[in-house]
Structure formats: C-alpha cells, structure tokens
Design a protein around this motif. Structure first.
Motif, PDB file in Angstrom:
ATOM      1  N   HIS A   6       0.992  -1.365   0.251  1.00  0.00           N
ATOM      2  CA  HIS A   6      -0.135  -0.034  -0.065  1.00  0.00           C
ATOM      3  C   HIS A   6       0.935   1.175  -0.120  1.00  0.00           C
ATOM      4  N   SER A   7       0.246   2.290  -0.431  1.00  0.00           N
ATOM      5  CA  SER A   7       1.135   3.731  -0.584  1.00  0.00           C
ATOM      6  C   SER A   7       0.649   4.411   1.191  1.00  0.00           C
ATOM      7  N   LYS A   8       1.743   5.114   1.153  1.00  0.00           N
ATOM      8  CA  LYS A   8       1.405   5.782   2.470  1.00  0.00           C
ATOM      9  C   LYS A   8       0.277   6.705   2.923  1.00  0.00           C
ATOM     10  N   ASN A   9      -0.288   6.943   1.621  1.00  0.00           N
ATOM     11  CA  ASN A   9      -1.575   7.802   1.918  1.00  0.00           C
ATOM     12  C   ASN A   9      -2.687   6.808   2.178  1.00  0.00           C
ATOM     13  N   ARG A  10      -2.433   5.817   2.721  1.00  0.00           N
ATOM     14  CA  ARG A  10      -3.304   4.626   3.088  1.00  0.00           C
ATOM     15  C   ARG A  10      -3.132   4.449   4.734  1.00  0.00           C
ATOM     16  N   VAL A  11      -2.189   5.375   5.228  1.00  0.00           N
ATOM     17  CA  VAL A  11      -1.726   5.213   6.707  1.00  0.00           C
ATOM     18  C   VAL A  11      -2.320   6.141   7.455  1.00  0.00           C
ATOM     19  N   LEU A  12      -3.388   5.934   8.300  1.00  0.00           N
ATOM     20  CA  LEU A  12      -3.792   7.149   9.190  1.00  0.00           C
ATOM     21  C   LEU A  12      -3.204   7.147  10.721  1.00  0.00           C
ATOM     22  N   THR A  13      -3.099   8.296  11.204  1.00  0.00           N
ATOM     23  CA  THR A  13      -2.473   8.208  12.716  1.00  0.00           C
ATOM     24  C   THR A  13      -3.626   8.679  13.678  1.00  0.00           C
ATOM     25  N   VAL A  14      -3.598   8.218  14.986  1.00  0.00           N
ATOM     26  CA  VAL A  14      -4.417   8.648  15.823  1.00  0.00           C
ATOM     27  C   VAL A  14      -3.595   8.924  17.030  1.00  0.00           C
ATOM     28  N   LEU A  15      -3.664  10.066  17.579  1.00  0.00           N
ATOM     29  CA  LEU A  15      -3.040  10.619  18.728  1.00  0.00           C
ATOM     30  C   LEU A  15      -3.483  10.332  19.818  1.00  0.00           C
ATOM     31  N   ALA A  16      -2.860   9.411  20.702  1.00  0.00           N
ATOM     32  CA  ALA A  16      -3.403   8.787  21.989  1.00  0.00           C
ATOM     33  C   ALA A  16      -2.746   9.574  23.157  1.00  0.00           C
ATOM     34  N   GLY A  17      -1.526  10.214  22.768  1.00  0.00           N
ATOM     35  CA  GLY A  17      -0.700  10.954  23.864  1.00  0.00           C
ATOM     36  C   GLY A  17       0.517  11.468  23.213  1.00  0.00           C
ATOM     37  N   GLY A  18       1.122  12.482  23.922  1.00  0.00           N
ATOM     38  CA  GLY A  18       2.451  13.158  23.538  1.00  0.00           C
ATOM     39  C   GLY A  18       2.076  14.056  22.351  1.00  0.00           C
ATOM     40  N   GLU A  19       3.260  14.640  21.550  1.00  0.00           N
ATOM     41  CA  GLU A  19       3.028  15.690  20.480  1.00  0.00           C
ATOM     42  C   GLU A  19       3.269  14.902  19.342  1.00  0.00           C
TER      43      GLU A  19
END
Length: 841
Positions: free
Chosen positions: A101-114
C-alpha cells in the motif's frame, strides 16, 4: 479466510493506546453512514476493523492471521503515543503494510504526546525520485503530513470532532461532506422523533375518540403545536443573534405550499416577521444582526479585507472559508493543517500561514497563486503587513523575511543577531512602525527574560532596545520615534472566571515608551485593571498624537510625547476590541457583554464613557470594517451587525409628522390605523390608511390637553370612539372617519381613569355611572343611539377593568376589587360572585 478489512489497527498493547484502539474499533464499526453518502460511495457501513487483542512474543514473526489482515486491509490506523516507539511490532506492521500500500493509506490517531514526537518516522517522509541537471535520477526524502486524528481529549468530544476524519477516509468521501450530511441526518432524526411523538398523540386521540372528525382536528392541532414549538425555538435563536437559523426554523413552522396541512399560526408569523426584520423602521442608528457566517467548528480566527467586501475565517479543524460580504455567498474554501494565521491581501487573494509554509490562493477560481517557505524552518507566530501590501514573516532561526504579495518573492532578508550568547527561543509578537521601515519584535531570551528587538527593514540590521524580567504582553507605535510595550510578571495573579464565579484582583501592567533609534526610555507608567483579561492591545490615534492601551476593563489614552493621560475609561467589563474607523481620534470599545462604548467629555467628568448594549453576550473577538463582525466563545458563527437596518419596503406615512409622545391607545383594522400622540404640546389622533400608507387626517384635541386624560376605544361603522375623563366628568367622543368631525356624548359627572372609564365591543359602549343616587352600569348602542341602564348594589365601584359587554353570551361582565358581577342584558338579572380577578395595579 476473510479477504477484506476496511482497516487494520496497529498499537502498543498498553494504556492509553489499548483503550483508544478498542474505542476507535468499536466506534468505526458502529459508525452510521448518511444515506446520500451511501448512494454516492456504495458503502452501506464500515464492516470490518481488524485489531489484534494479543501481544506477540518478542522473538516471533508476524502471524499468518496478522499478515493476511495487513495484506487485505484498505487502510492502516496507527495509534500513536510515547509508547509507540517502544513497540517493535508497530514498526513491523507498518513496514509490512507499506509493501502493498501507499503511505496515503496510513492514518494516525494521537493517544498521547505531541505529533512530532510520537508519530513513527517512516510515516513523516517518503522517498521520491528526482532528476538533476545532468539527467541523473536519485532518491530524496520528502516530508509528508499523514492524516491525524486527536484522541487526547475525552472520547465523547473526540467522537464528535475527530472520528469523522477517520470515517471519511475509510468511506471515500470528504470530511466536510460527511460532517454536513451527519448534521442533516441528526436534524432529520430529531424531526422524525418529534414526528413520531406527534403521530403517537394523534393515534391515541383517534383510538380514544373513534371519530374521524376529531382525529383530523387532533392531527391539525398537533401540527399547530409543532409550528408553535418551531416558532418558539426560532425566537430563541433570534434572541441569541443566530438570525439565519431562526429564519430557517420560522419557515419550517409555516406551510410549504397549498397542499400542506400545517396551519398558519400567529407564533410562526411573528417568528418569521422578527427573523426577516419586517416592519422595522429606522430609529436612531438602528444597529441589528443581519447575517451569520458559519464554520464547521469553533472559529479560530477571521479577518475582513481593507475594502470590507470580503470576509475570511478559519476554524479549529483547519477549514478556511471566504465569503463575499455583499452577496453573503461563500466563494472559497480549503482545509489545511496547523493554520497559524490568515489575511486577505486583497479582495481576490487570501493568504494562509501554516507552521512551515505560507500559501496565497486566488479566491475567484480556487487556484494556488504562490507559496513561501524557508527550507525546513518553521515560522514564528508573527505576521505584519505594511501599507504598501508587503508583509513580514519571522522564521524559527531568527530570519526576518519581507515578502512581495504579488508573487510571493522575497524582497529582503535580515538576520537577527544573538548577543552575549543569549539564545532566543522564539518571537511571539511583532509591530510595524507607521512608515513601515521598522519592525519591533517581542521574544524570549532564555527562560527568564523577555526582549524587544528593532529590525530596520531598509538597512537589514537589528538592535536589541529593551529587556525585561517580565513577560512583554503587547507592543505598539505612537509614531516612528516612539515605541511602546506593556509587561507583566508571568506569575502574577490576575482576575479569573470559573463557571459562574468571578474572582477579581487588581492586575498591574507596566507601560514603557522608548526611543527605538537610541534605545532609551522616554516615559513609563503603571496600568492597573481589575477584570478578566480577554484581550489587550495598543492602538494609534494620530489625530490626537496619542495612543490608546486597553487591557481587561480599562482603556487609557496617553499623549505619545510625555505619557500624560488624555482620557481614562473604565468599561466595567473586559474589552475585546478597540477601533477608530471614522478617524476622529476617539476610539470605540467593544466589550465582552455586548457593549459598544465611546469616551465622552462632559461637564461632570472628563473620563465619562457612553455605553450602549446592543450586541450578543459572551463575545471573544470583534472586527470593525464596513459593519461589525463578532464571535462568541466556542461558537462556529460570526455574527455580522450593520447600522441603519430597516425593512426595505418600509414607507414613511408623512415625513413632516413628528411626534413627541406616544399614548398607549391605538386601533387597527384593514381600513384604518388610529393612535394617539402628542404634537407640539397638544394631543392628536392620527388616522392612517394602512394599505396605502397614507395619512387620512389628524385631529387636534386642543391646547392644554394631556394624553393621559384620553383612551382610544375602537371603531364602529364609520366612526372612531375615544373617551376622555376629567374633573367635569366623562365624555365619549364620536369621530367621523370620513369628515373628521367630532361629536361629544356626555357619559357621567364622575372622574374615572381613562383606561377604566369605558369599553367598546360590537358597537356597544359599556361604562359605569356613580354620579346619581344609584350605581349603574350603562350600555350605549352606537347604532341606535340608545342607552340601557343596569343597577348594581354597590356603593363604591373599585374597578379592576372597565365593564365589558360580551355579545356571544349576552352579558356584561363587571370586575371590582371585592367581587364580580354578571349582568344578563335581556333579563337584567345581576349575579354576584366573590371570586376576584386581580386588576392591573
């Protein structure tokens, strides 16, 4: 074996990552996709989200189950926190997923930190092949920004604001469209719930009554109740200055066409009348809220172009919208991450500054005109525009860039020198001199000192001109040779507001005026305010060679040369904006509680303030330009106020007719409008044709008359009746509407308050008469010109209201302080009741 997953969740099996992962999986699998988006994308629901519940041994490889899920998943969702870098499996899962897959298929969710600290490095850049001048191709790493959702807030709030970002990617639609459709779905659902309740009420009525006629009546009554409810909600929104939403609800409360069974209720008509500003005449400046510009979430910043023809705003989600203020139409929109500020370079160009880049977009066609950056350097939160349009940006490595707004080219560059091995962490405020040649910057030097640096944009030099152990709050130029700044200790206790509790303290701010060329102090003073600080600022008043400083509830105008006080104004509420649009040298203050205030010089006090409270409450920001644009706390709306607002179809009846006093007596029907007023010291009755908005006649009741001595009763046939009462008794006046002639009909020899003296119903004037030996209630028939008397066993009538004839019942109702009487007009029988009705007093 399952051959498809909407997404694979990769996370470290430890809190808070585990809790966020479980919540995100459950929320996505139960996410409702609006029907319109289902038809557009073909996605009925988010079917499968893979989340491995077991921690893999350190020595093992990815299991077949995980490998298959990663291969079959459309998207990879990475839960990011300080724990992420400790997990080798998160890294392996990312690497395995990126094989297919390409990187535009990766989503991130911030659970803590910056974000910059917790998002895996392999997701922050990608390799691209470029070709040099010799035609040789080689790989370079290019920084990218993966779509991130912030779950560092409470889950309920994150589900509302952040979950749609993930869902829109998995569904295959835009975030704005999904949020908009969700709102429409919720409104339809609420309407459906309300409709179910109404339908249930109608069904229950039908079941109980078993009568088609009553069932139909109950149905129409339910629609009327629904209309009244919608009209009531419309009025509430209008009172909150949300006029456009109030207008929409008012329209929903009325029938949509001739086939709509919904009745026309008085409440709905009233709500529509208010929301459309119908029948509003000019009265003074007539300031009113006329429009609401709405964003997707809380407004973060907004600006109006110099001409006042364009408005631009951004919200907390990075959405930027631009409107034409003349047509109220949205002409441009875009979504960018990490928006620091925005500006309208002209009516067709919006400039948006992010952490590392500035973008100029053509508002008319939506194209990007140009962009500006300084390598990988981030921009400080400083943006200043000169009168010639060129603007200044400051980078994190202490470079000052002067940018040409035509093409984004760099006009000049200046390095800010670091002196005495001090390390300037960042600059956080800037102010340009009136001639645009000098830039004053406020910044931190180390962790315990603030400094002011002057940058000569023509010479390209910088000079430190002031230092302070306190925090430098604001800066402003009195003129090109007087620079002012305010400072206060970082640890100082100031006034605070918690829920409905205010804690007020005196807050000391020091103001220093320095010579920017010599770096010496010219004058200084203490500034003590006592309310919550929502905003503070300097504003030049060149007409008076003065400068105004506002902070919390206080605004003081200083003479630039010596710091003497010209005016000191205490608004008694936090000031959020100061402006001088008319350029007369006297500022206008906008306060948090919706007040507009002006300094007023009076014989009583030189520090008087004229305050008018006409705006919405709980304001946080205001912009004055071609009107007044305000934003309330945590609101997605920008409320636009204009002056001289009136109904465009309003017509003056007579421009030369000037009233000095209005009486409460009035009467209106389809043919005439009658009311009492005072003109040039005498009482007059004005008769107007409401259909043609023309004056019929004016009847002068004579010199020495008082409006309080008369009461307008109403109309019967072609005559208007009013009553007057004085020490000589009570008289009924019969005014011929066509000829203007007046006939006097004496009623009794007693004095009654005019509003208690008589009433007119169905051509019958009912009034009391205690002037003889008997206490009478008399009924005068205006058509037959005949009076009928009814005797009451009462020595002294203490009336709560005038006696009233009720033609439908054939009785006269008399209410006194002690008891009530019902008189049968035909039989003349009088019935007494001890039940009392409270009177107007």
């Amino acid at each position: 074996m399952i051959d498809f997953y909407n997404a694979f969740i990769s996370y470290r099996h430890a809190d808070p990552d585990m809790k966020v992962a479980e919540h995100v999986q459950r929320s996505l699998e139960h996410f409702h996709i609006p029907g319109n988006i289902q038809k557009k994308t073909g996605r009925k629901k988010i079917e499968r989200i893979f989340r491995d519940k077991d921690e893999l041994p350190i020595t093992s490889d990815l299991t077949d189950t995980i490998s298959n899920a990663l291969e079959k998943a459309e998207y990879l969702i990475v839960i990011c926190s300080p724990n992420t870098k400790e997990s080798m499996w998160v890294k392996r899962e990312i690497q395995f997923f990126l094989k297919n897959h390409s990187k535009n298929r990766v989503l991130t969710v911030l659970a803590g930190g910056e974000p910059q600290d917790v998002i895996p490095e392999e997701l922050l850049c990608e390799e691209r092949m470029v070709e040099n001048e010799l035609g040789m191709k080689y790989a370079v790493k290019v920084p990218i920004e993966p779509l991130s959702c912030d779950y560092r807030m409470p889950f309920k709030k994150a589900d509302k604001e952040e979950l749609p970002r993930l869902a829109s990617a998995l569904i295959g639609c835009s975030y704005d469209e999904l949020v908009r459709r969700q709102r429409q779905y919720k409104m339809r659902r609420l309407t459906a719930v309300f409709g179910v309740v109404i339908a249930a009420a109608v069904a229950f009525a039908g079941y109980m009554i078993y009568n088609n006629f009553r069932l139909d009546r109950a149905y129409k009554e339910s629609l009327a109740n629904q209309s009244r409810y919608l009209a009531n909600e419309s009025s509430k929104l209008f009172d909150e200055e949300r006029r456009i939403e109030a207008l929409q609800l008012a329209l929903a409360a009325l029938p949509s066409d001739d086939d709509d069974d919904r009745p026309v209720t008085a409440e709905a008509v009233r709500a529509l009348t208010r929301a459309t500003l119908a029948y509003r005449s000019l009265s003074g400046s007539s300031v009113a809220a006329v429009w609401n510009y709405q964003m997707s979430s809380d407004v973060k910043d907004y600006v109006v172009s110099d001409s006042g023809e364009t408005l631009a705003a951004c919200d907390g989600f990075g959405n930027v919208s631009v409107w034409n203020t003349g047509t109220r139409q949205q002409v441009f929109s875009i979504n960018l991450q990490n928006v620091k500020s925005l500006d309208l370079l002209d009516d067709s160009t919006v400039f948006i500054l992010t952490d590392t880049k500035g973008y100029a977009y053509d508002i008319d066609d939506g194209s990007k005109k140009w962009s500006v950056s300084d390598g990988d350097n981030r921009f400080d939160n400083v943006y200043c525009r000169r009168d010639d349009g060129k603007f200044v940006l400051v980078t994190g490595d202490h470079m000052v860039l002067l940018i040409d707004p035509e093409d984004g080219s760099e006009v000049s560059r200046c390095t800010i020198d670091e002196r005495e091995e001090d390390f300037i962490l960042s600059f956080y405020d800037g102010a340009l001199s009136p001639d645009g040649s000098k830039l004053a910057l406020a910044g931190f030097c180390g962790i315990d000192q603030s400094i002011v640096v002057k940058v000569d944009l023509n010479k390209g030099t910088s000079t430190r001109i002031a230092e302070s152990d306190d925090y430098i709050r604001d800066m402003g130029w009195g003129d090109d040779s007087h620079l002012l700044y305010s400072s206060a200790p970082l640890s100082s206790d100031s006034s605070q507001f918690y829920s409905n509790i205010s804690i007020m303290r005196d807050t000391l701010v020091k103001i220093e005026c320095v010579d920017p060329n010599a770096g010496r102090s010219i004058w200084n003073t203490d500034f003590v305010s006592s309310d919550v600080i929502l905003n503070s600022m300097f504003m030049r008043l060149p007409e008076q060679h003065a400068i105004c400083y506002s902070c919390a509830n206080l605004a003081i105008i200083y003479n630039v040369a010596d710091g003497s006080i010209i005016h000191r104004g205490n608004i008694n509420n936090p000031i959020i904006d100061v402006s001088d649009v008319d350029g007369d040298g006297w500022p206008m203050y906008v306060s948090q509680n919706g007040g507009i205030s002006f300094p007023t010089m009076t014989n009583v006090s030189d520090n008087a303030i004229n305050c008018t409270y006409i705006l919405a409450n709980d304001l946080r920001r205001a912009v004055v330009n071609g009107g007044l644009y305000v934003n309330q706390q945590n609101s997605p709306n920008i409320i636009y106020y204009d002056s001289y607002v009136q109904d465009e179809n309003w017509q003056d009846i007579d421009e030369d007719l000037v009233f000095s006093y209005y009486n409460t007596g009035n009467y209106v029907d389809e043919e005439i409008l009658a009311y009492m007023c005072t003109i040039d010291g005498s009482v007059n009755i004005i008769l107007v044709d409401p259909a043609e908005a023309e004056l019929i006649t004016t009847v002068d009741l004579g010199e020495g008359t008082f409006a309080s001595s008369y009461n307008l009763l109403g109309r019967a046939d072609d005559h208007l009746y009013y009553v007057g009462s004085g020490f000589d008794g009570t008289i009924l006046y019969e005014l011929d509407i066509r000829s203007g002639e007046v006939e006097e009909i004496p009623l009794n020899d007693d004095y009654y308050m005019p509003e208690m003296a008589a009433s007119l119903v169905d051509g019958k004037v009912c009034y009391p008469d205690e002037s003889g030996n008997e206490t009478l209630i008399r009924l005068y028939d205006t058509d037959k010109q005949r009076t009928t008397d009814f005797e009451i066993d009462e020595d002294d009538l203490d009336l709560n209201m005038p006696p009233r004839y009720l033609p439908g019942c054939g009785v006269i109702f008399v209410s006194t302080e002690d008891q009530n009487y019902i008189i049968d007009v035909e039989s003349e029988d009088v019935t007494r009741s001890d039940c009392r009705i409270p009177g107007p007093r």
